[in-house]
Design a protein around this motif. Structure first.
Motif, PDB file in Angstrom:
ATOM      1  N   ASN A   1      -4.340   8.269  -1.981  1.00 31.18           N
ATOM      2  CA  ASN A   1      -3.838   9.632  -2.182  1.00 31.18           C
ATOM      3  C   ASN A   1      -4.445  10.543  -1.138  1.00 31.18           C
ATOM      4  O   ASN A   1      -5.641  10.849  -1.188  1.00 31.18           O
ATOM      5  N   VAL A   2      -3.627  10.976  -0.187  1.00 22.77           N
ATOM      6  CA  VAL A   2      -4.138  11.829   0.898  1.00 22.77           C
ATOM      7  C   VAL A   2      -3.436  13.188   0.920  1.00 22.77           C
ATOM      8  O   VAL A   2      -3.976  14.154   1.453  1.00 22.77           O
TER       9      VAL A   2
ATOM     10  N   VAL B   1       0.845  -1.197   0.000  1.00 18.95           N
ATOM     11  CA  VAL B   1       0.000   0.000   0.000  1.00 18.95           C
ATOM     12  C   VAL B   1       0.880   1.247   0.000  1.00 18.95           C
ATOM     13  O   VAL B   1       1.856   1.310   0.753  1.00 18.95           O
ATOM     14  N   LEU B   2       0.525   2.220  -0.819  1.00 15.60           N
ATOM     15  CA  LEU B   2       1.196   3.528  -0.771  1.00 15.60           C
ATOM     16  C   LEU B   2       0.205   4.555  -0.270  1.00 15.60           C
ATOM     17  O   LEU B   2      -0.915   4.638  -0.774  1.00 15.60           O
ATOM     18  N   VAL B   3       0.627   5.338   0.731  1.00 20.50           N
ATOM     19  CA  VAL B   3      -0.215   6.415   1.260  1.00 20.50           C
ATOM     20  C   VAL B   3       0.538   7.724   1.077  1.00 20.50           C
ATOM     21  O   VAL B   3       1.593   7.941   1.709  1.00 20.50           O
TER      22      VAL B   3
ATOM     23  N   VAL C   1       3.198  -0.883   4.254  1.00 26.36           N
ATOM     24  CA  VAL C   1       2.754   0.473   3.880  1.00 26.36           C
ATOM     25  C   VAL C   1       3.923   1.406   3.603  1.00 26.36           C
ATOM     26  O   VAL C   1       4.778   1.622   4.478  1.00 26.36           O
ATOM     27  N   GLY C   2       3.940   1.985   2.422  1.00 29.95           N
ATOM     28  CA  GLY C   2       4.902   3.025   2.088  1.00 29.95           C
ATOM     29  C   GLY C   2       4.330   4.379   2.483  1.00 29.95           C
ATOM     30  O   GLY C   2       3.257   4.767   2.009  1.00 29.95           O
ATOM     31  N   VAL C   3       5.042   5.069   3.379  1.00 28.67           N
ATOM     32  CA  VAL C   3       4.588   6.376   3.878  1.00 28.67           C
ATOM     33  C   VAL C   3       5.221   7.440   2.989  1.00 28.67           C
ATOM     34  O   VAL C   3       6.387   7.798   3.151  1.00 28.67           O
TER      35      VAL C   3
END
Ligand code: NAD
Length: 245
Positions: free
Chosen positions: A82-83, A6-8, A30-32
């Motif tokens: 996408n945040v 997951v990329l965020v 998770v990639g931050v």
């Protein structure tokens, strides 16, 4: 989410940091992704399986290189959340083209860049899920946020069109539209003197309070999960009823 990659984006703060926590808790890798490298490192170090990805979403070439690196290190990408986003509240007539360019670059072009970089990896994997963060400002307009509202409306329309294009590859694309959520972005607007505007928006919100970042993160996690397997091209308001329909 066990072992999903997951990329965020915007993962270093606010809703993005809560989204990283939600996915990590659900078992994802998770990639931050954030322009704030120290913040991304701090959030990543708090969660097992999370790692920092320095990323400026306005730099499309840099986004592609970072996404390709993550995909080759982890065998692909399953989810893109996408945040990342930014705004300053001011009357439209007081804004200038430099400000328009910045708002558009972060909030709209940033989403184009990440989706463009990630989709080929999802196609190669046979599917995936994208959740883009808009705002209720993108559906209703928000006084003092005209340019921002335009970018968020653009995110909603772009996501619908993309959902139609990529459904055949097993990729779903949805949108969350937060109302007022208590994050550093919101606190910054309050400390710049816009507290009364925020109070007025809370008064117009049937559930009369600010949202919590985790409440938006839960919606993102749901839309990215297999529980939402027949949902695409939708905009889910997470706004205490500020906008309905
Ligand atoms: P925040 O300021 O707490 O976090 C935003 C993050 O995005 C920060 O970590 C920042 O470093 C990162 N970012 C900014 N520019 C970037 C860039 N060029 N490249 C990579 N990362 C970048 O904000 P938040 O309130 O958590 O907002 C998250 C999202 O939710 C945004 O898209 C925002 O527009 C949207 N939103 C927020 C609210 C609210 O009330 N807080 C309401 C509606 C929509």
């Amino acid at each position: 989410m066990n072992d999903k990659v997951v990329l965020v984006t915007g993962g270093a703060s606010g809703i993005g940091a809560a989204t990283v926590a939600a996915f990590a808790e659900a078992g994802a890798v998770v990639g931050v992704c954030d322009i704030d490298e120290a913040g991304a490192e701090r959030v990543a170090s708090a969660h097992e399986g999370a790692f920092a990805v320095p990323m400026d979403v306005t730099d499309a070439a840099g986004v592609k290189a970072a996404v390709d690196d993550v995909a080759s290190a982890h065998g692909g990408i399953d989810v893109l959340a996408n945040v990342a986003g930014w705004d300053r509240v001011m009357p439209f007539v007081e804004t200038d083209p430099e400000f328009w360019d910045r708002v558009i670059a972060i909030n709209y072009r940033g989403i184009l860049a990440t989706c463009h970089a990630v989709i080929p990896h999802m196609v190669a994997r046979g599917g995936g899920a994208i959740v883009n963060t808009a705002s209720e400002a993108g559906r209703n307009g928000s006084s003092g946020e005209a340019v921002y509202s335009g970018t968020k409306g653009g995110v909603i329309a772009f996501s619908k069109a993309l959902a139609r294009e990529v459904a055949r590859h097993g990729i779903r694309v949805n949108v969350v539209a937060p109302g007022l959520v208590d994050t550093p972005l919101l606190q910054g607007m309050i400390s710049e003197g816009h507290g009364r505007l925020m109070e007025a928006i809370v008064k117009a919100t049937p559930i009369r309070r600010f949202g919590r970042p985790e409440e938006v993160a839960e919606a993102i996690l749901f839309l990215a999960s297999d529980r939402a397997s027949f949902i695409t091209g939708q905009t889910l308001g997470v706004s205490g009823g500020l906008v309905m329909g």
